[in-house]
Every structure is written in C-alpha cells, then in structure tokens.
Design a protein around this motif. Sequence first.
Motif, PDB file in Angstrom:
ATOM      1  N   UNK A 138       0.779  -1.236   0.000  1.00 42.64           N
ATOM      2  CA  UNK A 138       0.000   0.000   0.000  1.00 42.64           C
ATOM      3  C   UNK A 138       0.805   1.277   0.000  1.00 42.64           C
ATOM      4  N   UNK A 139       2.078   1.218  -0.394  1.00 48.57           N
ATOM      5  CA  UNK A 139       2.878   2.440  -0.482  1.00 48.57           C
ATOM      6  C   UNK A 139       3.826   2.343  -1.664  1.00 48.57           C
ATOM      7  N   UNK A 140       4.342   3.490  -2.072  1.00 50.47           N
ATOM      8  CA  UNK A 140       5.411   3.559  -3.062  1.00 50.47           C
ATOM      9  C   UNK A 140       6.511   4.431  -2.481  1.00 50.47           C
ATOM     10  N   UNK A 141       7.735   4.157  -2.887  1.00 55.39           N
ATOM     11  CA  UNK A 141       8.861   4.963  -2.404  1.00 55.39           C
ATOM     12  C   UNK A 141       9.214   6.019  -3.443  1.00 55.39           C
ATOM     13  N   UNK A 142       9.619   7.183  -2.956  1.00 54.69           N
ATOM     14  CA  UNK A 142      10.011   8.258  -3.859  1.00 54.69           C
ATOM     15  C   UNK A 142      11.283   7.917  -4.620  1.00 54.69           C
ATOM     16  N   UNK A 143      12.241   7.343  -3.951  1.00 54.68           N
ATOM     17  CA  UNK A 143      13.537   7.066  -4.574  1.00 54.68           C
ATOM     18  C   UNK A 143      13.840   5.572  -4.439  1.00 54.68           C
ATOM     19  N   UNK A 144      13.200   4.785  -5.276  1.00 58.56           N
ATOM     20  CA  UNK A 144      13.343   3.335  -5.221  1.00 58.56           C
ATOM     21  C   UNK A 144      14.253   2.883  -6.352  1.00 58.56           C
ATOM     22  N   UNK A 145      15.474   2.532  -6.023  1.00 60.65           N
ATOM     23  CA  UNK A 145      16.422   2.145  -7.068  1.00 60.65           C
ATOM     24  C   UNK A 145      16.009   0.873  -7.796  1.00 60.65           C
ATOM     25  N   UNK A 146      15.084   0.102  -7.226  1.00 58.24           N
ATOM     26  CA  UNK A 146      14.637  -1.150  -7.847  1.00 58.24           C
ATOM     27  C   UNK A 146      13.366  -0.959  -8.668  1.00 58.24           C
TER      28      UNK A 146
END
Length: 186
Positions: free
Chosen positions: A57-65
């Motif tokens: 239920x979330x997304x990351x702003x800076x997700x290298x993957x």
Amino acid sequence: MALNPFADYFNHSSHGCVVEYSPRGFEITTTESISVGDEVYISYGKHGNDFLLAEYGFVMDDNEWDDVSLDDLVLEAMNQEQRELVKENRFEGRYVLDRQGPCYRTQVALRAMVMPERRWLRYIAGSDDGEASQEKVDELLYQLLGRLKGMALKRLDDVNLLRRKGREEEQQPCEMLIKRSKQILD
C-alpha cells in the motif's frame, strides 16, 4: 510483519536493515552503525513500486529497484508469429523499463518485431549486434512509451475523478495511485 507491529515504525528505503523471520522470531539487523537520533530504515527487498503498492500500500520516492512493466504493450504490438518466436526462444514476457532504459528482454522482443527471423535468431545467439535495427527499435519503443504515457494520463484523470467524488477514507489510496502514475510518467 503483522505479528510484529514494532516494525511498522521503521521507514522504508531501497537499502536498510534486513528483516528476517526464523524459528527464534523476527530479527532486524544492519551492517551499518546507528547512532542515537539516526533514522532507521528497513528494506522490503528488491521490489519495484508496483509490487510495493499492491502488496503493502505504499510507493517509495527514490526506489532504485523500481521499474515499469511493458508486457501488455509489447505483447499487444506483436503479431502471432512474433509471439510464437519469442515464446519458443524463452523471451516471452518480463519486459521492463527501469532507470537504465529498456531491459535486454525488451530489446530482444522489439527486435523480433523489426528484424527478419533469421537475423533475429543470430542476434539472440550473439552473432549479430543488432545495431542495424537500433533505429527501428528506438522508433517502436518511442511509440509504445507514448501509449504508456497515454495510459498513465488516463489513470490520473480517472483517479482524480474518484478522489473528487470519494469519501475521506478513500483519499489515501487515491493519493498513492496518483503518486505512482506520476512516477510512471517521469
């Protein structure tokens, strides 16, 4: 993690503490030193934001993957012969676009659409570098990314409409979908 609510206090990052479950229970470890007052992160593993959104239920702003699946777009653009060709050579699906660009499998699939079969077979065997078809591959990719952009813009419009009509408890999921759609556009 549901049985270990303390872990919910950690923030999420592409890198961070490793969370493992064993017969002894949950174990949260890091190889970096942590000082008093430092913010501590955990990583859910090498997952893109679509997976994180669907599962957690979330997304990351800076997700290298992070990556964007191109499966539907690429497979839809292929004719039946091209689909069979990539399938029998084990290149069907798992087409993604990440920070470095389209993955190798995507390059292979796009070349199946622009190269004669014999040259394509030489390409996947490594005896043809594919340079002669690169311009056509780039054009095709550009068209597919234009379709992806249109889909993301439509999703933004749909979610914004839901958000305007929705109840308060529906606002956070809408915000996550808006955020993810904007990431795909970026």
